[in-house]
Design a protein around this motif. Structure first.
Motif, PDB file in Angstrom:
ATOM      1  N   TYR A   1       0.820  -1.218   0.000  1.00  0.00           N
ATOM      2  CA  TYR A   1       0.000   0.000   0.000  1.00  0.00           C
ATOM      3  C   TYR A   1       0.855   1.270   0.000  1.00  0.00           C
ATOM      4  O   TYR A   1       0.484   2.284  -0.575  1.00  0.00           O
ATOM      5  CB  TYR A   1      -1.021  -0.024   1.147  1.00  0.00           C
TER       6      TYR A   1
ATOM      7  N   ASP B   1       4.372   1.478  -0.999  1.00  0.00           N
ATOM      8  CA  ASP B   1       5.366   1.619  -2.063  1.00  0.00           C
ATOM      9  C   ASP B   1       4.778   1.396  -3.453  1.00  0.00           C
ATOM     10  O   ASP B   1       5.201   2.048  -4.409  1.00  0.00           O
ATOM     11  CB  ASP B   1       6.518   0.630  -1.840  1.00  0.00           C
ATOM     12  N   VAL B   2       3.842   0.458  -3.568  1.00  0.00           N
ATOM     13  CA  VAL B   2       3.288   0.144  -4.888  1.00  0.00           C
ATOM     14  C   VAL B   2       2.117   1.078  -5.200  1.00  0.00           C
ATOM     15  O   VAL B   2       2.052   1.676  -6.270  1.00  0.00           O
ATOM     16  CB  VAL B   2       2.887  -1.342  -4.982  1.00  0.00           C
ATOM     17  N   LEU B   3       1.192   1.211  -4.228  1.00  0.00           N
ATOM     18  CA  LEU B   3       0.035   2.085  -4.464  1.00  0.00           C
ATOM     19  C   LEU B   3       0.301   3.530  -4.046  1.00  0.00           C
ATOM     20  O   LEU B   3      -0.486   4.426  -4.380  1.00  0.00           O
ATOM     21  CB  LEU B   3      -1.197   1.544  -3.731  1.00  0.00           C
ATOM     22  N   GLY B   4       1.383   3.762  -3.310  1.00  0.00           N
ATOM     23  CA  GLY B   4       1.715   5.141  -2.960  1.00  0.00           C
ATOM     24  C   GLY B   4       0.789   5.752  -1.927  1.00  0.00           C
ATOM     25  O   GLY B   4       0.578   6.966  -1.900  1.00  0.00           O
ATOM     26  N   GLY B   5       0.239   4.925  -1.044  1.00  0.00           N
ATOM     27  CA  GLY B   5      -0.651   5.438   0.000  1.00  0.00           C
ATOM     28  C   GLY B   5       0.120   5.863   1.245  1.00  0.00           C
ATOM     29  O   GLY B   5       1.281   5.505   1.430  1.00  0.00           O
TER      30      GLY B   5
END
Lengths: 134, 134
Positions: free
Chosen positions: A22, A24-28
């Motif tokens: 959440y 690093d990949v989705l930038g949350g």
């Protein structure tokens, strides 16, 4: 009656990996993990501008989400939480409408320190619904 | 990267009954049903102050949610949709992070007339994730 969507809860098999996904990949924007021993979960909040995602992982032997994770080893969406202004008014309205309140029907203090109730998934399109008084 | 939670989608076996539950029992503000034949669904929006719930029911023979309903006859939570400012930037960032984009990897025009992509549930804690450019 229902107001804001307070959160969507997602049970995850690996909290550190889910947090990294959440963040690093989705930038949350994610919180530190918080142990809630009285609820049998460790939780990480993903703070979105308009609501939050709660990543849940079992804590202890008798976690209420242990069986869910056994049935869904990759994790999955567990419940949605709607805010209500008065949980007893909401409960009585729901019961009058034929909905089943889980447990003894009395609000408990939830993960955010506020009164909550859970409603039977069969009465809400297969979706576990939490109500939280705000 | 991800912004608002645009919606939570819930697949339901009986759209009229689900609409009545969300309107009359939960007291939500619901839309009229909208047929989206190009997506194989009929949808009703539950408009909450901060986001929306999309009640989805199969439309036509080859609905993409037909199998979900066979496996979950009471219905259930189907996906979450996060808003992103630029869907191609988001896609490339996700792919670089090892996430799998469903289909041919090119954005489609979604139910709201905006570009969308779906991400593989196995890469996101067992949760089907839609991204919508807003």
């Amino acid at each position: 009656m229902i107001g804001n969507l307070n959160h969507v809860a997602i049970v995850v098999p690996d909290l550190a990996a889910a947090t990294a996904t959440y963040r690093d990949v989705l930038g949350g924007q994610v919180s530190d993990p918080i142990d809630l021993p009285e609820h049998g979960v460790t939780t990480v909040f993903v703070n979105l501008p308009n609501t939050k995602i709660e990543l849940l992982h079992p804590l202890g032997e008798d976690s209420p989400i242990g069986k869910f994770l056994e049935k869904n080893p990759s994790g999955g969406m567990h419940h949605v939480c709607y805010e209500v202004p008065d949980i007893l008014v909401a409960r009585d309205h729901l019961k009058a409408g034929g909905a089943r309140v889980l447990g003894d029907g009395e609000p408990k203090i939830g993960a955010h320190g506020k009164p909550v109730l859970f409603l039977h998934p069969k009465d809400f399109c297969g979706t576990l619904v939490e109500l939280e008084q705000v």
